[in-house]
Design an enzyme around this catalytic site. Structure first.
Site, PDB file in Angstrom:
ATOM      1  N   ASN A 377       0.835  -1.200   0.000  1.00 35.22           N
ATOM      2  CA  ASN A 377       0.000   0.000   0.000  1.00 35.22           C
ATOM      3  C   ASN A 377       0.872   1.253   0.000  1.00 35.22           C
ATOM      4  OD1 ASN A 377      -2.715   1.422   0.555  1.00 35.22           O
ATOM      5  ND2 ASN A 377      -1.367   2.238   2.140  1.00 35.22           N
ATOM      6  N   GLU A 378       0.659   2.108  -0.978  1.00 41.55           N
ATOM      7  CA  GLU A 378       1.359   3.398  -1.074  1.00 41.55           C
ATOM      8  C   GLU A 378       2.833   3.253  -0.750  1.00 41.55           C
ATOM      9  OE1 GLU A 378      -0.668   6.577   0.915  1.00 41.55           O
ATOM     10  OE2 GLU A 378      -2.287   6.465  -0.540  1.00 41.55           O
ATOM     11  N   ASN A 433      -4.935   4.865  -4.854  1.00 40.32           N
ATOM     12  CA  ASN A 433      -5.540   5.640  -3.772  1.00 40.32           C
ATOM     13  C   ASN A 433      -5.465   7.106  -4.214  1.00 40.32           C
ATOM     14  OD1 ASN A 433      -5.310   3.206  -2.416  1.00 40.32           O
ATOM     15  ND2 ASN A 433      -3.749   3.907  -0.976  1.00 40.32           N
ATOM     16  N   TYR A 439      -6.830  16.024   0.147  1.00 43.87           N
ATOM     17  CA  TYR A 439      -5.468  16.490   0.430  1.00 43.87           C
ATOM     18  C   TYR A 439      -4.940  17.413  -0.664  1.00 43.87           C
ATOM     19  CZ  TYR A 439      -5.127  12.838   3.984  1.00 43.87           C
ATOM     20  OH  TYR A 439      -5.327  12.055   5.071  1.00 43.87           O
ATOM     21  N   TRP A 513     -12.453   5.010   1.776  1.00 43.89           N
ATOM     22  CA  TRP A 513     -11.593   5.032   2.959  1.00 43.89           C
ATOM     23  C   TRP A 513     -12.274   5.917   3.985  1.00 43.89           C
ATOM     24  CZ3 TRP A 513      -7.875   1.892   4.245  1.00 43.89           C
ATOM     25  CH2 TRP A 513      -7.091   2.200   5.374  1.00 43.89           C
ATOM     26  N   LYS A 534     -12.078   9.750   8.489  1.00 43.52           N
ATOM     27  CA  LYS A 534     -12.677   9.557   7.160  1.00 43.52           C
ATOM     28  C   LYS A 534     -13.783   8.513   7.186  1.00 43.52           C
ATOM     29  CE  LYS A 534      -8.703  11.203   4.638  1.00 43.52           C
ATOM     30  NZ  LYS A 534      -7.747  11.160   5.765  1.00 43.52           N
TER      31      LYS A 534
END
Ligand code: GCB
Length: 743
Positions: A377-378, A433, A439, A513, A534
């Site tokens: 992930n990321e 994502n 953001y 998310w 979130k």
């Protein structure tokens, strides 16, 4: 016969690091706790990254009755993050990784009196994932700990925490059959294997074979005719496979026969029909309890998933409890399972990624709900794409395919990763994502991102693995804006995303998310400490935010409902106000003070405007469903609804500053500034400074044309704020830009 004893009570907990002998000696002085237990239930969510991370001890005496049986194994279903197991002071096992189960045999080491001492360690290090991520790294024996007594002849219990039985059903949709391979590992000569269930017409199916075991391994193939499929929400039918030895030891697994297919142009297919995966992500924690969840907690979470109507869950960012995968199987929820290889690649962590993946697949293989294995992930958020990172991903991908040729692999990429990065070629299917509109940038950039990708790579399967906006249900606004933490902004954000997703059925899966707010101790924002807000539902599960009902309206086809949004936004300072209603019915009637004022046809979300005079009773009705609320007109805005007014200075200082429109300022977009050689030079100099401070991130931005294009549309001011620049340096830069006349 196999006997399981749950070791719930009788534990002593010592919240300090010490040698095993000392832990045993001082155990009586430790805190009496029951397992599941985490030592971060309270401090893991108070904000500021100061929760206790270290090595602690759990000590327990084992009674002679508990130790009875021919062979005795200890089963630890979750020890976060690393553990060492001692029996009577002697180390018998160790395990690195906080989310998978492991077992150790006690038999040969048992004495007359037996003391179990387990050290559990969640301190930071550079070999065990996760180390850098947006959630609390709870420490503890936070899942069940059991003793398993088996006969001398028994199924394998040690290797990678295996259930001892592996079931591979291959369904043939045309022939309406499933060929089911059952494999087991044991120290016996033969195994009796049985499949039970019913066929698609309800006739009982009972297939049995006794097969020889060679070198500890046995396998048999069965064919189910007229197979009843595991068909998602519609009919999550489970068969049972069981295996039995002459000694009486027995293992079993529920399994499902289904076909998952991915198409770059058409999206996801279940059993041959289009089945876009639309759902949410889940972290395994709960306010006040941390990650030490009970079976009832898992069930309650699943009830909320079912109420929402989601057909998929991304179980982020690590292996969840077996009970929860079971619930997904039973409820027809298609799952994305993953390991915590997250945010930052660690050179010393390669083996740990492989170990965690091997355990995830071994332990979760039989769950029909699982569709994909998530590699990472990321991972490029704080690491550059270099050969070492690529090699680690290739190794993981190969491991997945070797252990499980039946499932696809995927990964969740961070927004700033170039879409032509070689890492996208590694997993079978891709996912991003994206937090445009929260953001960075605007919500619409999400649509552009996916459309550009789809046009450029029509043969690549793409999904939307994360998107969301934080909302504290205490905050409200009639002019919701990014960053205000209001429920109204969250609703608008998701309304956009829902429509965006509905228009792109080729996205194989989309996951909000997050379903629940969760502990992220590094956070301190939006009026709460240590929480990522979130969630569509609050951390204590007590409150469903309005955005929850948006998705419920879109996805839940079973339970007709009408939901009035803005119930918590009672005091409104305006002549006219908006009433938003979420419903899965198509015609809504609105009443104000019992007088019918409007009617609207549509779907999912309905927005009305009404005059606001005094206090009003609002009622929405549709096909026998109704919802009511009271709102009132006030003369001054209610300050309780506004997040952190004083700290909002970064946003407000600019209002006071005089801006000469004929000159450049931080209110211009990056592209506008760059188009002018003088203003462009100022911006480049500033960027060079930032790049010296955060080299890898800046490089990733610099070399990414798609990202550059998106950033170009953003105002310098908002880029700087999102980068964490303080008000003073923004002001200084603005003064420099104000000295440059626009040509
Ligand atoms: C992400 C991460 C997730 C965070 C989320 C956020 O991209 O994968 O772990 O919690 O963003 O809320 O920032």
């Amino acid at each position: 016969m196999r006997k399981k004893t749950v070791l719930k009570d009788g534990w002593r907990f010592l919240k300090h690091d010490m040698p095993v002998g000392t832990a045993m000696e001082y155990a009586a002085r430790g805190e009496a706790v029951t397992v599941p237990h985490t030592w971060n239930a309270a401090d893991g969510q108070d904000g500021g990254n100061d929760y206790h991370r270290g090595r602690c001890w759990y000590v327990r005496e084992l009674s002679p009755e508990e130790c009875a049986g021919e062979r005795l194994f200890l089963e630890i279903n979750g020890a976060a993050m690393s553990a060492e197991v001692y029996l009577n002071g002697e180390k018998i096992a160790e395990h690195r990784g906080g989310y998978s189960a492991f077992r150790a045999e006690l038999t040969e080491k048992l004495a007359e009196k037996n003391t179990l001492a387990i050290s559990v360690d969640n301190s930071d290090n550079d070999t065990v994932y996760p180390q850098k991520a947006d959630f609390t790294f709870y420490g503890g024996l936070y899942r069940s700990v059991n003793l398993i007594a088996v006969p001398a002849e028994h199924f394998e219990l040690i290797k990678d925490g295996t259930p001892g039985i592996k079931v591979t059903p291959v369904a043939d949709l045309e022939k309406k059959t499933a060929v089911v391979t059952v494999e087991t590992w044991q120290n016996a000569d033969s195994v009796e294997m049985t499949l039970t269930g019913v066929d698609s017409e309800g006739n009982p199916v009972e297939l049995r074979k006794t097969v020889p075991s060679q070198e500890g391994y046995a396998a048999a193939e069965f064919t189910i005719e007229n197979v009843r499929l595991w068909d998602g929400l519609r009919d999550p039918y489970l068969y049972t496979a069981s295996a039995r030895l002459g000694s009486g030891d027995e293992v079993s697994a529920g399994f499902g026969c289904r076909v998952y297919e991915f198409d770059a142009g058409k999206g996801f297919f279940l059993n041959g029909r289009s089945y876009p995966l639309r759902g949410v992500s889940r972290h395994q924690d709960l306010k006040g309890r941390g990650n030490a969840l009970s079976v009832e907690d898992h069930r309650a979470d699943m009830d909320i998933v079912r109420e929402l109507g989601a057909n998929t869950l991304r179980l982020a960012h690590y292996q969840h409890a077996q009970e929860f995968y079971d619930l997904c199987d039973e409820n027809g929820i298609v799952v994305w399972a993953e390991i915590p290889y997250i945010t930052m690649h660690m050179s010393g962590g390669r083996q740990n990624t492989l170990d965690q993946m091997r355990e995830l697949i071994t332990q979760c293989y039989n769950h029909p709900s699982i569709a994909v294995w998530g590699l990472s992930n990321e991972i490029t958020a704080a690491s550059t794409v270099n050969e070492e990172l690529l090699e680690n991903h290739r190794a993981l991908n190969e491991l997945c395919h070797r252990l499980d040729p039946t499932r696809k692999t995927t990964m969740a990429n961070v927004f700033m990763l170039e879409t032509d990065s070689p890492i996208l070629d590694i997993p079978d299917v891709n996912s991003y994502n994206l937090y445009f509109g929260w953001y960075v940038g605007d919500m619409e950039q999400t649509d552009e991102f996916f459309d550009e990708f789809h046009e450029k790579y029509p043969d690549k399967v793409m999904g939307f693995s994360e998107y969301g906006a934080d909302a504290n249900p205490a905050f409200h606004s009639s002019n919701p804006e990014k960053g205000d933490y209001t429920e109204e902004f969250q609703l608008r954000y998701h309304e956009h995303m829902l429509r965006m997703i509905e228009a792109r059925p080729w996205l194989w899966a989309t996951h909000v998310w997050n379903l629940f707010d969760f502990a992220a101790d590094g956070r301190d924002e939006g009026g709460k400490h240590g929480e990522n807000q979130k969630g569509l539902v609050t951390f204590d599960r007590g409150l469903r935010k309005d955005a929850f009902y948006l998705y419920k309206a879109a996805w839940n086809k079973e339970e007709p409902f009408v939901h009035l949004c803005g119930k918590r936004y009672e005091n409104r300072c305006e002549d006219e106000t908006e009433i938003a209603i979420c419903s899965n019915l198509n015609k809504i009637t609105l009443y104000v003070d019992d007088v019918k004022v409007a009617e609207q046809e549509g779907n999912v979300i309905f927005r009305f405007r009404i005059p606001l005079i005094g206090e009003h009773l609002i009622r929405a009705e549709a096909e026998g469903c109704s919802d009511t609320m009271v709102i009132r007109r006030v003369s001054e805005p209610d300050g309780n609804y506004i997040f952190n007014k004083s700290a909002a200075s970064v946003n407000n200082w600019f209002d006071a500053e005089e801006v000469d429109e004929s000159c450049f300022s931080v209110q211009d977009t990056l592209a506008e500034l760059r188009a002018d050689p003088r203003a462009g030079a100022v911006v480049e100099a500033m960027m060079a400074k930032a790049s010296a401070a955060r080299g890898d991130v800046a490089d990733a931005v610099k070399d990414n044309p798609a990202l550059q294009k998106m950033l170009g549309r953003m105002k310098l001011m908002s880029l700087l704020q999102q980068g964490g620049a303080d008000a003073e340096s923004i002001k200084q830069l603005n003064r420099v830009l104000q000295g440059i006349k626009k040509s």
